[in-house]
Design a protein around this motif. Structure first.
Motif, PDB file in Angstrom:
ATOM      1  N   ILE A 104       0.447  -0.817  -0.019  1.00 49.10           N
ATOM      2  CA  ILE A 104       0.349  -0.163  -0.153  1.00 49.10           C
ATOM      3  C   ILE A 104       1.179   1.558   0.063  1.00 49.10           C
ATOM      4  O   ILE A 104       1.312   1.373   1.242  1.00 49.10           O
ATOM      5  CB  ILE A 104      -0.949   0.155   1.639  1.00 49.10           C
ATOM      6  CG1 ILE A 104      -1.749  -1.299   1.403  1.00 49.10           C
ATOM      7  CG2 ILE A 104      -1.906   0.996   0.530  1.00 49.10           C
ATOM      8  CD1 ILE A 104      -3.188  -0.700   2.459  1.00 49.10           C
ATOM      9  N   THR A 105       0.813   2.029  -0.890  1.00 51.85           N
ATOM     10  CA  THR A 105       1.954   2.652  -1.594  1.00 51.85           C
ATOM     11  C   THR A 105       0.748   4.133  -1.748  1.00 51.85           C
ATOM     12  O   THR A 105      -0.348   3.753  -2.583  1.00 51.85           O
ATOM     13  CB  THR A 105       2.733   3.040  -2.068  1.00 51.85           C
ATOM     14  OG1 THR A 105       2.790   2.497  -3.805  1.00 51.85           O
ATOM     15  CG2 THR A 105       4.026   2.207  -1.493  1.00 51.85           C
ATOM     16  N   PRO A 106       1.683   5.045  -2.315  1.00 54.05           N
ATOM     17  CA  PRO A 106       0.792   6.338  -2.163  1.00 54.05           C
ATOM     18  C   PRO A 106       0.504   6.236  -3.828  1.00 54.05           C
ATOM     19  O   PRO A 106      -0.644   6.953  -4.371  1.00 54.05           O
ATOM     20  CB  PRO A 106       1.625   7.834  -2.198  1.00 54.05           C
ATOM     21  CG  PRO A 106       2.341   7.329  -0.819  1.00 54.05           C
ATOM     22  CD  PRO A 106       2.686   6.083  -0.610  1.00 54.05           C
ATOM     23  N   ASN A 110      -3.696   5.778  -5.694  1.00 53.25           N
ATOM     24  CA  ASN A 110      -4.426   6.656  -7.232  1.00 53.25           C
ATOM     25  C   ASN A 110      -4.948   5.837  -8.359  1.00 53.25           C
ATOM     26  O   ASN A 110      -5.500   6.518  -8.884  1.00 53.25           O
ATOM     27  CB  ASN A 110      -2.834   6.905  -7.379  1.00 53.25           C
ATOM     28  CG  ASN A 110      -1.774   8.237  -7.110  1.00 53.25           C
ATOM     29  OD1 ASN A 110      -2.931   9.224  -5.857  1.00 53.25           O
ATOM     30  ND2 ASN A 110      -1.081   9.284  -6.633  1.00 53.25           N
ATOM     31  N   HIS A 111      -4.286   4.789  -8.516  1.00 47.50           N
ATOM     32  CA  HIS A 111      -4.616   3.664  -9.426  1.00 47.50           C
ATOM     33  C   HIS A 111      -5.022   2.458  -8.931  1.00 47.50           C
ATOM     34  O   HIS A 111      -6.110   1.979 -10.099  1.00 47.50           O
ATOM     35  CB  HIS A 111      -3.555   3.237 -10.598  1.00 47.50           C
ATOM     36  CG  HIS A 111      -2.279   4.455 -10.932  1.00 47.50           C
ATOM     37  ND1 HIS A 111      -2.528   5.490 -11.956  1.00 47.50           N
ATOM     38  CD2 HIS A 111      -1.051   5.089  -9.984  1.00 47.50           C
ATOM     39  CE1 HIS A 111      -1.810   5.978 -11.577  1.00 47.50           C
ATOM     40  NE2 HIS A 111      -0.652   5.530 -10.840  1.00 47.50           N
ATOM     41  N   LEU A 112      -4.826   2.156  -7.529  1.00 47.67           N
ATOM     42  CA  LEU A 112      -5.693   1.394  -6.937  1.00 47.67           C
ATOM     43  C   LEU A 112      -6.548   1.220  -6.248  1.00 47.67           C
ATOM     44  O   LEU A 112      -6.400   1.855  -5.613  1.00 47.67           O
ATOM     45  CB  LEU A 112      -4.697  -0.100  -7.098  1.00 47.67           C
ATOM     46  CG  LEU A 112      -4.057  -0.681  -8.613  1.00 47.67           C
ATOM     47  CD1 LEU A 112      -2.959  -1.533  -7.611  1.00 47.67           C
ATOM     48  CD2 LEU A 112      -5.131  -1.239  -9.464  1.00 47.67           C
ATOM     49  N   ASP A 113      -7.405  -0.009  -6.016  1.00 47.48           N
ATOM     50  CA  ASP A 113      -7.934   0.332  -4.708  1.00 47.48           C
ATOM     51  C   ASP A 113      -6.999  -1.030  -3.445  1.00 47.48           C
ATOM     52  O   ASP A 113      -7.389  -2.189  -4.745  1.00 47.48           O
ATOM     53  CB  ASP A 113      -9.620  -0.766  -4.281  1.00 47.48           C
ATOM     54  CG  ASP A 113     -10.173   1.212  -4.671  1.00 47.48           C
ATOM     55  OD1 ASP A 113     -10.118   2.094  -4.388  1.00 47.48           O
ATOM     56  OD2 ASP A 113     -11.200   1.385  -5.305  1.00 47.48           O
ATOM     57  N   PHE A 114      -7.641  -0.790  -2.294  1.00 44.98           N
ATOM     58  CA  PHE A 114      -6.671  -1.966  -1.406  1.00 44.98           C
ATOM     59  C   PHE A 114      -8.053  -2.508  -0.024  1.00 44.98           C
ATOM     60  O   PHE A 114      -8.277  -1.335   0.326  1.00 44.98           O
ATOM     61  CB  PHE A 114      -5.749  -1.925  -0.900  1.00 44.98           C
ATOM     62  CG  PHE A 114      -4.535  -1.297  -1.763  1.00 44.98           C
ATOM     63  CD1 PHE A 114      -3.479  -2.330  -2.718  1.00 44.98           C
ATOM     64  CD2 PHE A 114      -3.645   0.328  -2.540  1.00 44.98           C
ATOM     65  CE1 PHE A 114      -2.671  -2.755  -3.081  1.00 44.98           C
ATOM     66  CE2 PHE A 114      -2.745   0.023  -3.632  1.00 44.98           C
ATOM     67  CZ  PHE A 114      -1.849  -1.683  -3.445  1.00 44.98           C
TER      68      PHE A 114
END
Length: 366
Positions: A104-106, A110-114
């Motif tokens: 989980i990175t910034p 921005n492009h994915l859900d976690f």
């Protein structure tokens, strides 16, 4: 005309849509989307996801996803990707969820859900395993080490210098105790030695003012020198027996460190002004460590634990320290519908405290 109106009203009543469906009641669990069999993206990233000798997918993330899918009551198929291909497939919506260890990175957010994080870790350090050694042979080895001999040589030089100076001052005033020639030089060195060791037999003592001043200075200096000498030797013997050169992250700056090229460990080490030796993969770096070509290997701690446990357990150990923290989670296409039901299933599994040990134990030995 009246009959036409009656027929129109009847047709509207029969074929018009019913009232809108009632919104989902607040507090109810999110429904699992009813769709085709889910496509799960995976990549080789042991111990979280990898294929065994039979081609079956295994690992912490795979086993956990299998239990989550069972909780949700859904079926799935696994599709293999490389890292870049998996990220692209998630962004395009070609896979429903990634069971690979994506941090989980910034940048990723921005492009994915976690989902909620299912594993918290960070970088770890692998060092040579310290074998049990006989204390007697260890002491003998240290007594003949370069560092110990350097200490002895330094003390010897200071002792000789002090003895020569006191003899040169006392040779005429006190010839009975500091005679002329070689015998007097030996007397001066004897006085210097017994003064340094605080024995002080009294068979030789300076009589002149300068000689006694030198004696006072040498007495106080000897106390300090012997204390430093004793402490240094004790530390060398103790540290050499209980551990190696690297005992934690703070020791990396003074050691020869190895890591995988272009990995997270290399970026961390260079950011902290440590120039590492880089290798194409973790196995090559650990092999160099086993051969004592480097002092330590830095990489993701779960990966170190898994690799060392399976291939290098007799020669290498992983320290307990973990730094530069990372959180791993399941990833979904942005705006997908699986995130909430997956989180609910994860929380249900998290209630069982022994469950997580059963998930990580077979792969990490924890």
């Amino acid at each position: 005309m009246r009959n036409v109106l009656v027929v129109m009203v009847f047709l509207w009543a029969v074929f018009s849509p019913g009232p809108p469906a009632r919104a989902q009641a607040a507090g109810q669990p999110a429904a699992v989307p009813q769709k085709r069999v889910l496509t799960v993206g995976a990549m080789r990233a042991p111990p979280f996801s990898f294929q065994d000798a039979q081609g079956e997918w295994r690992g912490i993330g795979i086993d956990l996803w299998d239990n989550v899918a069972e909780e949700m009551g859904v079926e799935y198929v696994i599709k293999k990707y490389e890292l870049k291909g998996l990220l692209d497939a998630l962004e395009r919506g070609e896979v429903d969820v990634a069971a690979a260890p994506l941090p989980i990175t910034p940048e990723n957010i921005n492009h994915l859900d976690f989902s909620q994080a299912y594993y918290f870790s960070g970088l770890g350090i692998a060092v040579p395993r310290q074998p049990a050694r006989n204390i007697f042979f260890h002491v003998v080895e240290e007594l003949f080490s370069t560092q110990f001999l350097a200490y002895v040589a330094l003390m010897g030089v200071l002792l000789v210098a002090s003895g020569l100076v006191v003899w040169w001052i006392e040779r005429r005033i006190n010839p009975d105790q500091f005679g002329r020639g070689a015998r007097g030089i030996v007397d001066g060195m004897w006085w210097s030695a017994v003064t340094m060791t605080t024995v002080g037999y009294g068979d030789a003592a300076p009589k002149s003012v300068f000689g006694r001043l030198l004696g006072m200075v040498w007495m106080f200096a000897s106390v300090v020198l012997v204390s430093i000498f004793t402490a240094s030797i004790t530390t060398t013997l103790t540290v050499g027996r209980i551990g190696g050169k690297v005992a934690g992250p703070e020791d990396l700056s003074g050691a020869v460190v190895a890591c995988v090229s272009q990995g997270s460990a290399e970026f961390f080490l260079r950011h902290t002004h440590i120039k590492p030796h880089t290798y194409p993969d973790l196995a090559a770096a650990l092999t160099a460590l086993a051969n004592k070509e480097v002092d330590a290997v830095v990489d993701d701690r779960p990966l170190l634990l898994h690799t060392v446990r399976n291939a290098f357990g007799k020669k290498i150990e992983v320290l307990g320290a973990s730094f530069d923290p990372t959180a791993y989670a399941f990833a979904f296409p942005l705006g997908g519908e699986l995130r909430k039901p997956v989180n609910i299933a994860l929380w249900r599994l998290r209630r069982d405290r022994d469950y997580w040990k059963g998930i990580t134990g077979p792969y990490l030995g924890e």
